[in-house]
Write a protein that holds these residues in place. Structure first.
Motif, short mmCIF file in Angstrom:
data_model
loop_
_atom_site.label_atom_id
_atom_site.label_comp_id
_atom_site.label_asym_id
_atom_site.label_seq_id
_atom_site.Cartn_x
_atom_site.Cartn_y
_atom_site.Cartn_z
N ASP A 44 0.83 -1.21 0.00
CA ASP A 44 0.00 0.00 0.00
C ASP A 44 0.87 1.26 0.00
O ASP A 44 0.53 2.25 -0.66
CB ASP A 44 -0.91 0.00 1.23
N LYS A 80 2.11 1.92 -3.51
CA LYS A 80 1.08 2.33 -4.46
C LYS A 80 0.92 3.85 -4.51
O LYS A 80 0.55 4.41 -5.54
CB LYS A 80 -0.27 1.69 -4.09
N GLY A 81 1.18 4.50 -3.41
CA GLY A 81 0.98 5.93 -3.35
C GLY A 81 2.17 6.76 -3.79
O GLY A 81 2.16 7.99 -3.66
N ARG A 82 3.23 6.11 -4.31
CA ARG A 82 4.43 6.83 -4.69
C ARG A 82 4.54 6.97 -6.20
O ARG A 82 4.01 6.14 -6.95
CB ARG A 82 5.69 6.10 -4.20
N GLU A 83 5.25 8.00 -6.64
CA GLU A 83 5.53 8.21 -8.06
C GLU A 83 7.02 7.98 -8.32
O GLU A 83 7.87 8.40 -7.52
CB GLU A 83 5.17 9.64 -8.47
#
Length: 247
Positions: A102, A105-108
Motif C-alpha cells: 500500500d 502504491k501511493g508513490r511516483e
C-alpha cells in the motif's frame, strides 16, 4: 553519568534473537547492471543469496577485501529507507507485506544521479546532488510504517549510543528506534567498512571508481521499494519482495 530518557510505557523486552528482522530498502532491480555491480563487488546477490567471487583489487588480498566488505555483504546492496526492525507483538508478516504494498502504491517514480562518495569514511554510492524526493520517501516510510516496529531493547539502545550520538540523533533514536532518520537521513548504498586515509582506502577507490562509473553514467530510476528479511540474528538479509510505485 549521562542519563537517557525512557521510552513511553517503560522498559522494553529484549527481542528474541531467533525472530526475524525486516527492513524497507531501495535496491536496484535484480539482474540490472547496478544490481550486478553491487553483487559482484560485495560477493553476494541479495535477491538470490548466491555467493560470488569478488574482483581482484590490486594492493588487497582476497581475504582482506572480503573482510572490508563483510558487513555490507550481510545487509545486501541497498539504500536503507526504513531501518531494520523486529515486528511488534500482534503484527504478522502478511500484514507487513500488505502495508508495504500500500505504501508503494501511493508513490511516483523519480530519477536520481549516483556517484561514488565517502560517508563518514565508508565508501558508498550517493546522490549527486541530494534529492528531496528521496528524503521524503524515507521520512514517509519511517513514519507511516512505524506501527509495525517493536520498540528496541536496552542492549540495542546501548549499542547505538556507542557511536556518540548528538542530541538530535538521541531524540530520533528515542522516537523512531534509529538515530539516522528524518533530518539525519543520508541516502547511501554502502560498499565498504569505514576506511581511514591510507593505502587500503586508495586501493579500494582505485578499483571501485571505474566500476562505479559504468553503472552511474545514467540516472538511477527509483520506481520500487523492496522488503528485506533477516531470518534470525547474524543471518544475511535477503530480498523477499519488490513493490512497484503506483502499483
Amino acid at each position: 553519568m549521562v542519563e537517557f530518557p525512557s521510552f513511553p510505557g517503560g522498559a522494553t523486552d529484549e527481542p528474541d534473537p531467533a525472530a526475524p528482522r525486516y527492513a524497507l530498502y531501495v535496491a536496484p532491480e535484480p539482474g540490472s547492471p547496478l544490481a550486478e555491480f553491487g553483487a559482484d563487488w560485495l560477493g553476494r546477490d541479495c535477491a538470490t543469496g548466491e555467493r560470488r567471487v569478488q574482483p581482484a583489487v590490486e594492493g588487497l588480498s582476497a581475504d582482506r577485501l572480503a573482510e572490508l566488505t563483510e558487513s555490507a555483504r550481510g545487509y545486501g546492496f541497498h539504500a536503507t529507507i526504513k531501518p531494520p526492525f523486529y515486528l511488534r507483538a500482534g503484527r504478522s508478516e502478511d500484514e507487513l507485506l500488505a502495508a508495504f504494498a500500500d505504501f508503494a502504491k501511493g508513490r511516483e517514480p523519480f530519477e536520481v544521479q549516483l556517484g561514488l562518495r565517502s560517508l563518514g569514511g565508508f565508501l558508498a554510492l550517493m546522490m549527486t546532488p541530494p534529492d528531496h524526493r528521496m528524503s521524503a520517501l524515507a521520512a514517509d516510510a519511517v513514519r507511516d510504517l512505524d506501527p509495525f516496529r517493536a520498540l528496541p531493547g536496552d542492549s540495542e539502545l546501548a549499542r547505538r549510543r556507542t557511536a556518540g550520538l548528538s542530541a538530535q540523533q538521541e531524540t530520533l533514536l528515542q522516537q523512531w528506534g534509529y538515530p539516522y532518520v528524518m533530518g539525519e537521513f543520508r541516502f547511501h548504498m554502502t560498499l565498504s567498512a569505514r576506511l581511514p586515509d591510507g593505502p587500503e582506502r586508495d586501493a579500494m577507490v582505485a578499483a571501485l571508481t571505474p566500476r562505479a562509473e559504468t553503472v552511474t553514467a545514467e540516472p538511477f530510476r527509483v520506481d520500487a521499494v523492496a522488503l528485506f528479511k533477516q531470518p534470525r540474528k547474524g543471518a544475511d538479509f535477503i530480498q523477499v519482495e519488490r513493490f512497484g510505485f503506483g502499483g
